[in-house]
Design a protein around this motif. Structure first.
Motif, mmCIF file in Angstrom:
data_model
loop_
_atom_site.group_PDB
_atom_site.id
_atom_site.type_symbol
_atom_site.label_atom_id
_atom_site.label_comp_id
_atom_site.label_asym_id
_atom_site.label_seq_id
_atom_site.Cartn_x
_atom_site.Cartn_y
_atom_site.Cartn_z
ATOM 1 N N PHE A 37 0.902 -1.256 -0.045
ATOM 2 C CA PHE A 37 0.124 0.016 -0.027
ATOM 3 C C PHE A 37 0.902 1.317 -0.046
ATOM 4 C CE2 PHE A 37 -2.502 3.430 1.734
ATOM 5 C CZ PHE A 37 -4.089 3.293 1.129
ATOM 6 N N LYS A 38 1.916 1.460 0.812
ATOM 7 C CA LYS A 38 2.816 2.366 1.042
ATOM 8 C C LYS A 38 3.589 2.685 -0.183
ATOM 9 C CE LYS A 38 1.684 4.017 5.133
ATOM 10 N NZ LYS A 38 1.023 5.483 5.152
ATOM 11 N N ARG A 39 3.963 1.530 -0.873
ATOM 12 C CA ARG A 39 4.836 1.733 -2.189
ATOM 13 C C ARG A 39 3.686 2.244 -3.267
ATOM 14 N NH1 ARG A 39 6.288 -4.059 -1.434
ATOM 15 N NH2 ARG A 39 8.083 -3.931 -0.241
ATOM 16 N N LEU A 40 2.682 1.805 -3.387
ATOM 17 C CA LEU A 40 1.776 2.290 -4.315
ATOM 18 C C LEU A 40 1.281 3.894 -4.027
ATOM 19 C CD1 LEU A 40 -0.597 -0.788 -4.600
ATOM 20 C CD2 LEU A 40 0.915 0.334 -6.414
ATOM 21 N N ASP A 41 1.565 4.176 -2.657
ATOM 22 C CA ASP A 41 1.235 5.712 -2.340
ATOM 23 C C ASP A 41 2.481 6.305 -2.376
ATOM 24 O OD1 ASP A 41 -0.561 7.234 -2.035
ATOM 25 O OD2 ASP A 41 -0.801 7.147 0.350
ATOM 26 N N GLY A 42 3.643 5.901 -2.913
ATOM 27 C CA GLY A 42 4.765 6.887 -3.074
ATOM 28 C C GLY A 42 5.799 6.615 -2.060
ATOM 29 N N ILE A 455 -13.766 0.126 -12.680
ATOM 30 C CA ILE A 455 -12.929 -1.230 -12.312
ATOM 31 C C ILE A 455 -11.425 -0.827 -12.299
ATOM 32 C CG2 ILE A 455 -12.357 -3.397 -13.602
ATOM 33 C CD1 ILE A 455 -15.359 -3.260 -14.450
ATOM 34 N N ARG A 456 -10.903 -0.126 -13.241
ATOM 35 C CA ARG A 456 -9.536 0.175 -13.314
ATOM 36 C C ARG A 456 -9.135 0.879 -11.928
ATOM 37 N NH1 ARG A 456 -6.019 4.401 -13.760
ATOM 38 N NH2 ARG A 456 -7.699 5.838 -13.616
ATOM 39 N N ARG A 457 -9.839 1.869 -11.495
ATOM 40 C CA ARG A 457 -9.658 2.476 -10.219
ATOM 41 C C ARG A 457 -9.616 1.457 -8.961
ATOM 42 N NH1 ARG A 457 -12.358 8.374 -10.820
ATOM 43 N NH2 ARG A 457 -11.417 8.894 -12.773
ATOM 44 N N LEU A 458 -10.615 0.725 -9.077
ATOM 45 C CA LEU A 458 -10.967 -0.433 -8.111
ATOM 46 C C LEU A 458 -9.699 -1.488 -7.862
ATOM 47 C CD1 LEU A 458 -14.724 -1.240 -8.399
ATOM 48 C CD2 LEU A 458 -13.611 -0.500 -6.163
ATOM 49 N N ALA A 459 -9.295 -1.654 -9.204
ATOM 50 C CA ALA A 459 -8.196 -2.882 -9.201
ATOM 51 C C ALA A 459 -6.926 -2.324 -8.861
ATOM 52 C CB ALA A 459 -8.157 -3.175 -10.799
ATOM 53 N N ILE A 460 -6.697 -0.941 -9.063
ATOM 54 C CA ILE A 460 -5.448 -0.272 -8.408
ATOM 55 C C ILE A 460 -5.605 -0.292 -6.891
ATOM 56 C CG2 ILE A 460 -4.279 2.162 -8.053
ATOM 57 C CD1 ILE A 460 -4.938 2.610 -10.781
ATOM 58 N N MET A 461 -6.871 -0.113 -6.190
ATOM 59 C CA MET A 461 -6.795 -0.254 -4.889
ATOM 60 C C MET A 461 -6.689 -1.468 -4.207
ATOM 61 S SD MET A 461 -6.784 2.953 -4.701
ATOM 62 C CE MET A 461 -6.816 3.024 -2.503
ATOM 63 N N THR A 462 -7.099 -2.794 -5.043
ATOM 64 C CA THR A 462 -7.052 -3.990 -4.187
ATOM 65 C C THR A 462 -5.569 -4.570 -4.487
ATOM 66 O OG1 THR A 462 -7.937 -4.989 -6.373
ATOM 67 C CG2 THR A 462 -9.639 -4.216 -4.530
ATOM 68 N N GLN A 463 -4.782 -3.867 -5.101
ATOM 69 C CA GLN A 463 -3.400 -4.612 -5.359
ATOM 70 C C GLN A 463 -2.639 -4.771 -4.109
ATOM 71 O OE1 GLN A 463 -1.020 -2.708 -9.062
ATOM 72 N NE2 GLN A 463 -2.249 -0.960 -7.910
ATOM 73 N N PRO A 464 -2.606 -4.147 -3.070
ATOM 74 C CA PRO A 464 -1.901 -4.382 -1.915
ATOM 75 C C PRO A 464 -2.551 -5.738 -1.401
ATOM 76 C CG PRO A 464 -2.686 -1.933 -1.696
ATOM 77 C CD PRO A 464 -3.362 -2.712 -2.938
ATOM 78 N N PHE A 465 -3.742 -5.965 -1.444
ATOM 79 C CA PHE A 465 -4.443 -7.066 -0.475
ATOM 80 C C PHE A 465 -4.215 -8.337 -1.631
ATOM 81 C CE2 PHE A 465 -6.518 -3.221 0.334
ATOM 82 C CZ PHE A 465 -6.175 -3.176 1.856
ATOM 83 N N MET A 466 -4.672 -8.208 -3.109
ATOM 84 C CA MET A 466 -4.749 -9.283 -3.910
ATOM 85 C C MET A 466 -3.898 -9.139 -5.043
ATOM 86 S SD MET A 466 -8.913 -10.195 -3.472
ATOM 87 C CE MET A 466 -9.109 -8.587 -3.569
ATOM 88 N N PRO A 467 -2.604 -9.006 -5.119
ATOM 89 C CA PRO A 467 -1.835 -8.596 -6.315
ATOM 90 C C PRO A 467 -1.896 -9.126 -7.356
ATOM 91 C CG PRO A 467 -0.608 -9.760 -4.493
ATOM 92 C CD PRO A 467 -1.821 -9.395 -3.836
ATOM 93 N N ASP A 468 -1.961 -10.472 -7.404
ATOM 94 C CA ASP A 468 -2.260 -11.112 -8.882
ATOM 95 C C ASP A 468 -3.487 -10.823 -9.511
ATOM 96 O OD1 ASP A 468 0.246 -12.365 -8.136
ATOM 97 O OD2 ASP A 468 -0.368 -14.085 -7.562
ATOM 98 N N ALA A 469 -4.541 -11.119 -8.768
ATOM 99 C CA ALA A 469 -5.947 -10.660 -9.394
ATOM 100 C C ALA A 469 -5.949 -9.492 -9.657
ATOM 101 C CB ALA A 469 -6.861 -11.251 -8.289
ATOM 102 N N SER A 470 -5.641 -8.462 -9.025
ATOM 103 C CA SER A 470 -5.504 -7.050 -9.377
ATOM 104 C C SER A 470 -5.074 -6.781 -10.643
ATOM 105 C CB SER A 470 -5.051 -6.345 -8.255
ATOM 106 O OG SER A 470 -5.708 -6.589 -7.007
ATOM 107 N N ALA A 471 -3.726 -7.340 -10.764
ATOM 108 C CA ALA A 471 -2.752 -6.987 -11.915
ATOM 109 C C ALA A 471 -3.857 -7.809 -13.289
ATOM 110 C CB ALA A 471 -1.578 -7.903 -11.826
ATOM 111 N N LYS A 472 -4.239 -8.825 -13.093
ATOM 112 C CA LYS A 472 -5.073 -9.406 -14.160
ATOM 113 C C LYS A 472 -6.178 -8.298 -14.711
ATOM 114 C CE LYS A 472 -4.670 -14.233 -13.143
ATOM 115 N NZ LYS A 472 -5.176 -15.208 -12.356
#
Length: 521
Positions: A37-42, A455-472
């Motif tokens: 989360f912190k990495r994605l937040d810069g 969906i794009r916005r949501l998937a960015i936000m779910t990356q910290p929790f579910m990295p693989d699925a969010s990337a897909k």
RNA sequence: GGCGGGGUAGCUCAGCGGUAGAGCAGGAGAAUCAUAAUCUCUUGGUCGGGGGUUCAAAUCCCUCUCCCGCCA
């Protein structure tokens, strides 16, 4: 966007003698989600985990196995690296207390403590349990079979008299209480802070910090008979990894004090009492926060080796999937509370929240784009109020999640995301693009655009929790790999580009269809 | 025994002074784009018992009781 801000987060170092179980996975998972989360937040993140490899138990286990302790720890510490691989952890460093850098750091903090008169040589006598690596008072002991004296934990104890160095912990009571007072966020959750302060108020004894009864530890500087007591040795790993003893190094200046030490509730006292006392006594900064999380039960039952119901993270991942397991562990229970793992709730969350709410949202929207627009992202018309509200709801997520993640309220962060996911399903039904297809094709395009962008916005936000699925999911909306940080959520340059070719949609969160026969591990 | 936290819908929990909320489960309906997924409406609680303060109490105070944690 925070620029150049650092974030240092640690797991405990795990005792090599243990078998990795759900508790280890849980601690590190929480750190991993926060680190991502912190990495994605810069933030410039340093995420540390590792293994605690010293102590009498390891020495004994190695002897029993007929190998030298170093070879033994080589072998068993590997299991914790495997766990990290299984769970998709993204630690930046894996420290081992047998590494030269750590031995140097542990000896350096020792010297600082000696130089400041915080450690003195005395003698220890008392009832000692090898298994617990702890001394017990006579009054705490119970009698086992054959009148054998036992620790409250059930471990056999023996009378030990030996010279020992002591840390003047008793002198730190008031300063610790003052420190807790000044830093109300130092111990979390709140209930734990109360416990710790009342423990400290109850009075502190000087702490034995060396042993002469075994050799497998960090040698005490200038006294080769002693090795450092395991907790002083172990806790020091957190500053070792930051660059200590070089307190002028770039990494130490950048990352120490740590932002969060994540620990299980059983080792809170060591982190919230001994550790800040050691550090303050050595004239080093104490960490900013220690968070003690709870334990898992298995189908309502306490987990124990004897019951044979130990949950192995690897088994969960195999059965339910990595992201599903990560999601469940962080969503099911308020972080800090104890939680129960049950197949039923696992499957319910997996199917209802991941497959139905989230996965199906993406699938229904993207299928319509695939079938009606040849998979080309549409050019949206003017946004209606409803469109804008939908986009905004997703756009506000980074700001909404920051305070929740800073409080380690992972379950609330996920719930907050799901509010938007549910709103998106409501939006689809209200807009009924399958009707617009026949009545107003351009409007259908706008609606589908809003959906794909949401969906794009949501998937960015779910990356910290579910990295693989969010990337897909991000791939499914043609999101460029370098535009997936929180800053890109509302950045117009990162938004879904009209005309972009979207891949054929594939279900991302499959429903769990497995038989639920049988019980137990 | 001391200190702390908690007992709110069948389940998990939120609310913590203004006449009870969410998710899941249960019931009814709508829709048909989608992983038969989704949406809408809805059943359901004297907020552990009792007493008090207040115009008004899950929400504050007292007391009883049960559960959990820390310490002894």
């Amino acid at each position: 966007m925070p620029a150049n801000q650092s974030f240092y987060i640690t797991t405990p170092i795990y005792y090599v003698n243990d078998d990795p179980h759900i508790g280890h996975a849980y601690t590190t998972l929480a750190c991993d989600a926060l680190a991502r989360f912190k990495r994605l937040d810069g933030y410039d993140v340093h995420f540390l985990t590792g293994t605690d490899e010293h102590g009498q138990k390891v020495e004994k286990a190695a002897a029993d196995a007929g190998v030298d302790p170093q070879a033994f720890t080589e072998r068993v510490s590997q299991r914790f690296r495997q766990l990290a691989d299984d769970m998709g952890f993204t630690h930046d460093d894996f420290i081992r207390t047998t590494e030269p850098r750590h031995i140097e750091a542990a000896q350096a903090i020792w010297k600082r403590l000696i130089d400041r008169g915080e450690i003195y040589l005395g003698a220890y006598e008392g009832w000692y349990a090898i298994r617990d690596e702890a001394f017990y008072a006579e009054s705490e002991l119970t009698k086992g079979a054959d009148d054998e004296k036992l620790a409250p934990t059930g471990a056999p104890v023996e009378w030990v008299e030996e010279p020992s160095y002591f840390f003047r912990l008793s002198a730190w009571q008031d300063r610790l209480l003052e420190f807790y007072e000044k830093h109300p966020d130092f111990i979390a959750p709140n209930s734990r802070r109360n416990e710790v302060t009342s423990f400290v108020k109850g009075g502190l004894q000087d702490l034995s910090v060396s042993r002469v009864s075994f050799k497998w530890g960090v040698p005490v500087p200038d006294d080769a008979d002693h090795v450092m007591y395991v907790w002083l040795d172990a806790l020091t790993n957190y500053i070792t990894a930051a660059g200590f003893p070089d307190t002028e190094s770039a990494s130490y200046k950048k990352f120490w004090p740590a932002d969060v030490h994540m620990v299980g509730k059983d080792i809170l006292r060591f982190h919230a009492v001994y550790w800040p006392a050691f550090l303050m006594a050595a004239e080093l900064d104490p960490p900013k926060r220690v968070f003690a999380h709870g334990w898992w039960t298995n189908e309502g039952q306490k987990i124990s080796k004897t019951l044979g119901n130990v949950i192995k993270p690897h088994d969960l991942v195999e059965r339910y999937g990595l992201d599903q397991t990560r999601y469940f562990l962080l969503r099911e229970v308020p972080f800090g509370n104890d939680g129960d793992f049950s197949r039923e709730s696992m499957v319910t969350r997996m199917n209802s929240e991941l497959a139905n709410d989230y996965g199906n949202l993406a699938q229904r929207a993207l299928s319509m784009i695939a079938k009606n627009l040849k998979g080309i992202a549409p050019e949206p018309g003017a946004f209606t109020e409803d469109d804008q509200a939908m986009l905004n709801a997703a756009g506000e997520l980074p700001a909404a999640l920051r305070p929740l993640m800073d409080a380690q309220a992972f379950h609330e962060a996920l719930e907050r995301i799901w509010v938007v996911i549910r709103a998106a399903n409501v939006y689809v039904d209200r807009q009924a693009p399958w009707v617009l297809r026949k009545t107003d094709a351009p409007r259908m395009g706008t609606v589908l655009y809003v959906l794909a962008e949401t969906i794009r916005r949501l998937a960015i936000m779910t990356q910290p929790f579910m990295p693989d699925a969010s990337a897909k999911m991000l791939d499914a909306v043609a999101s460029p790999g370098d535009k997936r940080s929180f800053g890109d959520v509302t950045d117009t340059a990162a938004m879904l580009a009209p005309g972009a070719e979207l891949p054929k949609p594939q279900p991302i969160f499959p429903r769990y269809q497995g038989e639920e026969e049988g019980e137990g591990a």
